[in-house]
Design a protein around this motif. Structure first.
Motif, PDB file in Angstrom:
ATOM      1  N   THR A 201       0.799  -1.198  -0.141  1.00  0.00           N
ATOM      2  CA  THR A 201       0.184   0.092  -0.095  1.00  0.00           C
ATOM      3  C   THR A 201       0.944   1.298  -0.134  1.00  0.00           C
ATOM      4  N   ALA A 202       2.116   1.152  -0.175  1.00  0.00           N
ATOM      5  CA  ALA A 202       3.132   2.345  -0.520  1.00  0.00           C
ATOM      6  C   ALA A 202       4.273   2.033  -1.013  1.00  0.00           C
ATOM      7  N   ALA A 203       4.756   2.650  -1.834  1.00  0.00           N
ATOM      8  CA  ALA A 203       6.042   2.517  -2.541  1.00  0.00           C
ATOM      9  C   ALA A 203       7.241   2.252  -1.756  1.00  0.00           C
ATOM     10  N   PRO A 204       7.525   2.984  -0.621  1.00  0.00           N
ATOM     11  CA  PRO A 204       8.708   2.579   0.340  1.00  0.00           C
ATOM     12  C   PRO A 204       8.392   0.989   0.978  1.00  0.00           C
ATOM     13  N   ALA A 205       7.345   0.603   0.919  1.00  0.00           N
ATOM     14  CA  ALA A 205       7.180  -0.953   1.425  1.00  0.00           C
ATOM     15  C   ALA A 205       7.738  -1.708   0.468  1.00  0.00           C
ATOM     16  N   VAL A 206       7.733  -1.566  -0.827  1.00  0.00           N
ATOM     17  CA  VAL A 206       8.092  -2.246  -1.810  1.00  0.00           C
ATOM     18  C   VAL A 206       9.691  -2.370  -1.724  1.00  0.00           C
ATOM     19  N   VAL A 238       1.597   4.672  -8.363  1.00  0.00           N
ATOM     20  CA  VAL A 238       3.018   5.202  -7.507  1.00  0.00           C
ATOM     21  C   VAL A 238       3.655   3.563  -6.991  1.00  0.00           C
ATOM     22  N   CYS A 239       2.777   3.101  -6.243  1.00  0.00           N
ATOM     23  CA  CYS A 239       3.307   1.924  -5.658  1.00  0.00           C
ATOM     24  C   CYS A 239       3.791   0.798  -6.767  1.00  0.00           C
ATOM     25  N   SER A 240       2.938   0.625  -7.706  1.00  0.00           N
ATOM     26  CA  SER A 240       3.262  -0.445  -8.810  1.00  0.00           C
ATOM     27  C   SER A 240       4.488   0.085  -9.361  1.00  0.00           C
ATOM     28  N   ALA A 241       4.966   1.307  -9.720  1.00  0.00           N
ATOM     29  CA  ALA A 241       5.980   1.963 -10.435  1.00  0.00           C
ATOM     30  C   ALA A 241       7.296   1.659  -9.487  1.00  0.00           C
ATOM     31  N   ALA A 242       7.025   1.721  -8.042  1.00  0.00           N
ATOM     32  CA  ALA A 242       8.095   1.212  -7.324  1.00  0.00           C
ATOM     33  C   ALA A 242       8.503  -0.150  -7.372  1.00  0.00           C
ATOM     34  N   ALA A 243       7.524  -0.934  -7.719  1.00  0.00           N
ATOM     35  CA  ALA A 243       7.537  -2.496  -7.918  1.00  0.00           C
ATOM     36  C   ALA A 243       8.385  -2.621  -8.950  1.00  0.00           C
ATOM     37  N   GLU A 246      11.962  -2.048  -8.847  1.00  0.00           N
ATOM     38  CA  GLU A 246      12.847  -2.867  -8.103  1.00  0.00           C
ATOM     39  C   GLU A 246      12.837  -4.425  -8.451  1.00  0.00           C
ATOM     40  N   GLY A 247      12.223  -4.763  -9.872  1.00  0.00           N
ATOM     41  CA  GLY A 247      12.474  -5.823 -10.761  1.00  0.00           C
ATOM     42  C   GLY A 247      11.400  -6.712 -10.732  1.00  0.00           C
ATOM     43  N   ILE A 248      10.209  -6.235  -9.873  1.00  0.00           N
ATOM     44  CA  ILE A 248       8.991  -7.177  -9.994  1.00  0.00           C
ATOM     45  C   ILE A 248       8.369  -6.894 -11.399  1.00  0.00           C
ATOM     46  N   THR A 249       8.110  -7.804 -12.037  1.00  0.00           N
ATOM     47  CA  THR A 249       7.694  -7.778 -13.517  1.00  0.00           C
ATOM     48  C   THR A 249       6.217  -7.503 -13.735  1.00  0.00           C
ATOM     49  N   ASP A 250       5.376  -8.035 -12.920  1.00  0.00           N
ATOM     50  CA  ASP A 250       4.012  -7.852 -13.476  1.00  0.00           C
ATOM     51  C   ASP A 250       3.209  -7.548 -12.127  1.00  0.00           C
ATOM     52  N   PRO A 251       3.323  -6.374 -11.644  1.00  0.00           N
ATOM     53  CA  PRO A 251       2.307  -6.129 -10.191  1.00  0.00           C
ATOM     54  C   PRO A 251       0.863  -5.678 -11.113  1.00  0.00           C
ATOM     55  N   VAL A 252      -0.003  -6.069 -10.227  1.00  0.00           N
ATOM     56  CA  VAL A 252      -1.302  -5.548 -10.532  1.00  0.00           C
ATOM     57  C   VAL A 252      -1.942  -4.516  -9.537  1.00  0.00           C
ATOM     58  N   THR A 253      -2.761  -3.652 -10.322  1.00  0.00           N
ATOM     59  CA  THR A 253      -3.152  -2.476  -9.498  1.00  0.00           C
ATOM     60  C   THR A 253      -4.926  -2.586  -9.938  1.00  0.00           C
ATOM     61  N   PRO A 254      -5.523  -2.176  -8.698  1.00  0.00           N
ATOM     62  CA  PRO A 254      -7.142  -2.080  -8.984  1.00  0.00           C
ATOM     63  C   PRO A 254      -7.169  -0.634  -9.680  1.00  0.00           C
ATOM     64  N   GLU A 255      -8.749  -0.827 -10.259  1.00  0.00           N
ATOM     65  CA  GLU A 255      -8.964   0.232 -11.056  1.00  0.00           C
ATOM     66  C   GLU A 255      -9.015   1.661 -10.296  1.00  0.00           C
ATOM     67  N   HIS A 256      -9.764   1.398  -9.184  1.00  0.00           N
ATOM     68  CA  HIS A 256      -9.784   2.409  -8.035  1.00  0.00           C
ATOM     69  C   HIS A 256      -8.795   2.007  -6.847  1.00  0.00           C
ATOM     70  N   TRP A 257      -7.883   3.254  -6.662  1.00  0.00           N
ATOM     71  CA  TRP A 257      -6.912   3.014  -5.814  1.00  0.00           C
ATOM     72  C   TRP A 257      -7.323   3.118  -4.509  1.00  0.00           C
TER      73      TRP A 257
END
Length: 372
Positions: A201-206, A238-243, A246-257
């Motif tokens: 739920t946060a970019a720094p967590a990744v 933003v969180c997905s971009a951080a993933a 970091e080399g995570i190739t296929d993160p998913v993101t809900p339509e509503h954040w």
């Protein structure tokens, strides 16, 4: 199996600290097992003298713009101002500022504080706020920027390059948890195939998760696991971009954040990962670590048992080599073949009358029967 069945047997790792109990409750109501391994900790500034001095500076010299970055930050700032007896003075100072919010939570906090919103970024990206301020023109203007806890404040430099005077308002910090035991256990569980999904739920967590894996020399191993079938779900772009960074190739993101949308996406993705196995008198379903069916009680599988059965279920009827199964289940080069035979034996025992589903292919390996 009907899709309305609970998601018993799937395990989701929650990396958040804030609102983690809410997320865990929503997941467990679906039958999902939750492993909580916070990779981030939110530390409020509290009654820090520096924040009070900055607040008094804003009151003495009201800004032309206020960037409301997070709902937590705005609420906490006004809460602290109230404890100092400065909340009304702060509200008065900001009443003439053009207030730009990064997203709906920050915008809502501005409304609760009794202030009027000038503009809100639909993308929920801080960079979008910076672009809007650049269009408006900030040269010679004073901008109060409420910081998030990451320490990466690219917007400050961007605004200063455009001639703005920026006053940063730090309300909380994000740090790595002191106890890294749960995170190290998470890394192990991911590598063993015992985790079905990880939520962020946060970019720094990744970034913190990968950094903590690097400290023990297991970052490559973790990334191989995260990119090898584990669902990586991020609350927003933003969180997905951080993933991705970091080399995570296929993160998913809900339509509503939003948190609820994140949990709904995870549940839908996991439901789609149920695997039906052919059986003589009906269907058996493998969902995560549980094997269930109309004629049998739910059977819990070990992490290696579930990895091997899932691997066989990927191509029913096709022979899967022993070396493939051993590499998937052990992630090691030198594994005693008898270890695989032992796992197959335990799987057949748990299948009971359906043990014939796992067939031995002479000199090659095993396959999952397609007999109906």
């Amino acid at each position: 199996m009907e899709p309305s069945l609970p998601l018993e047997g799937f395990t989701v790792a929650v990396t958040a600290d804030r609102r983690s109990e809410e997320q865990k409750l929503m997941l467990t109501r679906l039958g999902i097992d939750v492993f909580h391994a916070p990779t981030i900790k939110t530390i409020p500034v509290g009654d820090d003298d520096r924040l009070r001095a900055l607040t008094e500076e804003v009151i003495a010299r009201p800004p032309d713009f206020l960037v409301a970055n997070t709902g937590l930050g705005i609420r906490s700032w006004f809460g602290l101002a109230s404890s100092w007896g400065l909340d009304q003075a702060l509200r008065n100072a900001l009443s003439s500022a053009r207030i730009a919010a990064r997203g709906p939570k920050a915008a809502g906090a501005i409304g609760i504080a009794g202030l009027d919103l000038w503009w809100r970024a639909k993308s929920e990206r801080l960079a979008t706020v910076g672009d809007r301020l650049a269009e408006e023109g900030v040269a010679g203007k004073r901008v109060a920027l409420q910081l998030h806890g990451d320490g990466r404040q690219e917007l400050t430099a961007q605004l200063q390059e455009q001639g703005a005077e920026v006053i940063e308002i730090p309300v909380y910090r994000w740090v790595v948890p002191e106890d890294d035991g749960p995170v190290q256990r998470l890394i192990t569980l991911c590598s063993e195939g015992a985790i079905d999904a990880v939520t962020f739920t946060a970019a720094p967590a990744v970034r913190n998760l990968i950094e903590m894996a690097e400290l023990t020399g297991r970052a490559r191993q973790l990334l191989r696991a995260l990119n090898g079938g584990i669902l990586v779900a991020c609350v927003g772009p933003v969180c997905s971009a951080a993933a991705l960074d970091e080399g995570i190739t296929d993160p998913v993101t809900p339509e509503h954040w939003r948190l609820g949308s994140l949990v709904r996406l995870v549940s839908e993705e996991l439901a789609a990962r149920r695997r039906q196995l052919g059986a003589v008198d009906g269907q058996l379903v493998l969902q995560g670590s549980v094997l269930r069916g109309a004629a049998i009680e739910a059977v819990r599988l070990s992490s290696r048992e579930r990895v091997i059965l899932a691997c066989l279920a990927e191509r029913p009827g096709a022979a899967v080599g022993r070396h493939v199964l051993m590499r998937r289940a052990w992630d090691e080069r030198d594994v005693d073949p008898h270890a695989l035979e032992a796992v197959i034996g335990r799987l057949r025992a748990k299948l009971g009358e359906h043990s014939g589903l796992i067939e031995t292919v002479h000199r090659r390996g095993y396959r999952l029967s397609t007999a109906g």
